[in-house]
Write an enzyme that holds these catalytic residues in place. Structure first.
Site, PDB file in Angstrom:
ATOM      1  N   HIS A   1       0.840  -1.206   0.000  1.00  0.00           N
ATOM      2  CA  HIS A   1       0.000   0.000   0.000  1.00  0.00           C
ATOM      3  C   HIS A   1       0.877   1.259   0.000  1.00  0.00           C
ATOM      4  O   HIS A   1       0.607   2.218  -0.722  1.00  0.00           O
ATOM      5  CB  HIS A   1      -0.889   0.028   1.251  1.00  0.00           C
ATOM      6  CG  HIS A   1      -1.939  -1.048   1.301  1.00  0.00           C
ATOM      7  ND1 HIS A   1      -2.203  -1.759   2.443  1.00  0.00           N
ATOM      8  CD2 HIS A   1      -2.779  -1.523   0.352  1.00  0.00           C
ATOM      9  CE1 HIS A   1      -3.192  -2.628   2.195  1.00  0.00           C
ATOM     10  NE2 HIS A   1      -3.548  -2.510   0.934  1.00  0.00           N
TER      11      HIS A   1
ATOM     12  N   LYS B   1     -18.004  -6.064   7.343  1.00  0.00           N
ATOM     13  CA  LYS B   1     -16.822  -6.920   7.210  1.00  0.00           C
ATOM     14  C   LYS B   1     -16.060  -6.907   8.533  1.00  0.00           C
ATOM     15  O   LYS B   1     -15.860  -5.839   9.123  1.00  0.00           O
ATOM     16  CB  LYS B   1     -15.930  -6.340   6.094  1.00  0.00           C
ATOM     17  CG  LYS B   1     -14.842  -7.270   5.611  1.00  0.00           C
ATOM     18  CD  LYS B   1     -14.134  -6.642   4.411  1.00  0.00           C
ATOM     19  CE  LYS B   1     -12.782  -7.303   4.182  1.00  0.00           C
ATOM     20  NZ  LYS B   1     -12.024  -6.628   3.124  1.00  0.00           N
TER      21      LYS B   1
ATOM     22  N   ARG C   1      -1.040  -6.372  -8.253  1.00  0.00           N
ATOM     23  CA  ARG C   1       0.079  -7.260  -7.901  1.00  0.00           C
ATOM     24  C   ARG C   1       0.324  -8.304  -8.963  1.00  0.00           C
ATOM     25  O   ARG C   1       1.429  -8.797  -9.128  1.00  0.00           O
ATOM     26  CB  ARG C   1      -0.200  -7.952  -6.548  1.00  0.00           C
ATOM     27  CG  ARG C   1      -0.128  -7.018  -5.370  1.00  0.00           C
ATOM     28  CD  ARG C   1      -0.692  -7.646  -4.128  1.00  0.00           C
ATOM     29  NE  ARG C   1      -2.125  -7.915  -4.279  1.00  0.00           N
ATOM     30  CZ  ARG C   1      -2.916  -8.309  -3.305  1.00  0.00           C
ATOM     31  NH1 ARG C   1      -2.420  -8.522  -2.102  1.00  0.00           N
ATOM     32  NH2 ARG C   1      -4.201  -8.509  -3.515  1.00  0.00           N
TER      33      ARG C   1
ATOM     34  N   SER D   1      -2.796  -7.882   3.055  1.00  0.00           N
ATOM     35  CA  SER D   1      -3.215  -7.663   4.451  1.00  0.00           C
ATOM     36  C   SER D   1      -3.662  -8.983   5.073  1.00  0.00           C
ATOM     37  O   SER D   1      -3.399  -9.238   6.257  1.00  0.00           O
ATOM     38  CB  SER D   1      -4.369  -6.659   4.507  1.00  0.00           C
ATOM     39  OG  SER D   1      -3.958  -5.405   4.044  1.00  0.00           O
TER      40      SER D   1
HETATM   41  O1  PNS Z   1      -8.831  -3.224  -0.006  1.00  0.00           O
HETATM   42  P1  PNS Z   1     -10.103  -3.767  -0.595  1.00  0.00           P
HETATM   43  O2  PNS Z   1     -10.974  -4.380   0.488  1.00  0.00           O
HETATM   44  O3  PNS Z   1      -9.868  -4.674  -1.757  1.00  0.00           O
HETATM   45  O4  PNS Z   1     -10.901  -2.471  -1.170  1.00  0.00           O
HETATM   46  C1  PNS Z   1     -12.114  -2.626  -1.838  1.00  0.00           C
HETATM   47  C2  PNS Z   1     -12.775  -1.273  -2.130  1.00  0.00           C
HETATM   48  C3  PNS Z   1     -12.831  -0.407  -0.884  1.00  0.00           C
HETATM   49  C4  PNS Z   1     -11.973  -0.520  -3.174  1.00  0.00           C
HETATM   50  C5  PNS Z   1     -14.185  -1.582  -2.662  1.00  0.00           C
HETATM   51  O5  PNS Z   1     -14.802  -2.495  -1.822  1.00  0.00           O
HETATM   52  C6  PNS Z   1     -15.097  -0.373  -2.791  1.00  0.00           C
HETATM   53  O6  PNS Z   1     -14.865   0.486  -3.619  1.00  0.00           O
HETATM   54  N1  PNS Z   1     -16.140  -0.322  -1.944  1.00  0.00           N
HETATM   55  C7  PNS Z   1     -17.133   0.740  -1.929  1.00  0.00           C
HETATM   56  C8  PNS Z   1     -18.465   0.310  -2.574  1.00  0.00           C
HETATM   57  C9  PNS Z   1     -18.419   0.554  -4.067  1.00  0.00           C
HETATM   58  O7  PNS Z   1     -18.352   1.670  -4.521  1.00  0.00           O
HETATM   59  N2  PNS Z   1     -18.383  -0.542  -4.856  1.00  0.00           N
HETATM   60  C10 PNS Z   1     -18.209  -0.449  -6.288  1.00  0.00           C
HETATM   61  C11 PNS Z   1     -19.462  -0.705  -7.042  1.00  0.00           C
HETATM   62  S1  PNS Z   1     -20.117  -2.325  -6.746  1.00  0.00           S
END
Ligand code: PNS
Length: 163
Positions: free
Chosen positions: A17, A41, A90, A128
């Site tokens: 990150h 979560k 990645r 993570s």
């Molecule tokens: O680190 P992560 O958990 O992979 O991050 C995921 C994240 C936060 C980028 C994703 O879950 C997200 O954007 N969540 C907000 C809800 C949203 O806008 N979803 C996209 C349309 S379904």
């Protein structure tokens, strides 16, 4: 001025990150690290703890801010006046997920583009989830997370286990 949002759970923040944050700061005028307040979560760290940990590592840079968000990411970008989403890549496994998310976000908001930055090869295996597992089994996570966070992560694991 281009404002980019780097979203994620950051539970906890890793050196992968950090790599994406530092490189985003060189590319964009302003970067907002957006920590998802994931109510549904189970996270190791609260959103406040995750915000504080990221601020501890990158808080001294001028063009980066650390905020939390709930709901749709594109709505957060609109409120912040941002038009770019930055994500780290990645490998091919990430690509499948990221391209789906990028297209979904584009469908939700035509003005927003996603930029995928390839992580440095040395960070390409870090996640993570792996870090949480290693800490749980009392392994060594040095080199995987910023040094400033090492003690806090081990302390949280001990607290969770009531040690
Ligand atoms: O680190 P992560 O958990 O992979 O991050 C995921 C994240 C936060 C980028 C994703 O879950 C997200 O954007 N969540 C907000 C809800 C949203 O806008 N979803 C996209 C349309 S379904």
């Amino acid at each position: 001025m281009t404002t980019a949002v780097y979203p994620g759970s950051f539970d906890p923040m890793t050196n992968g990150h950090l790599d994406i944050m530092l490189r985003s700061m060189r590319i964009f005028d302003r970067v907002i690290v957006a920590v998802l307040n994931n109510i549904d979560k189970r996270c190791m760290f609260t959103v406040e703890e995750r915000l504080a940990m990221i601020k501890k590592v990158v808080g001294n840079y001028d063009n980066i801010e650390v905020k939390s968000f709930e709901g749709l990411l594109v709505d957060f970008l609109k409120v912040e006046g941002a038009d770019v989403i930055v994500k780290g890549l990645r490998g091919v496994a990430d690509f499948d997920y990221e391209i789906q998310m990028a297209h979904t976000n584009k469908k939700l908001s035509q003005d927003i583009d996603t930029v995928l930055l390839m992580t440095e090869p040395c960070n390409s295996y870090i996640s993570s989830s792996n870090i949480k597992q290693i800490v749980h089994f009392e392994g060594d996570i040095s080199g995987l997370v910023p040094d400033e966070l090492l003690e806090e992560i081990y302390a949280k694991e001990r607290k969770n286990r009531g040690i």
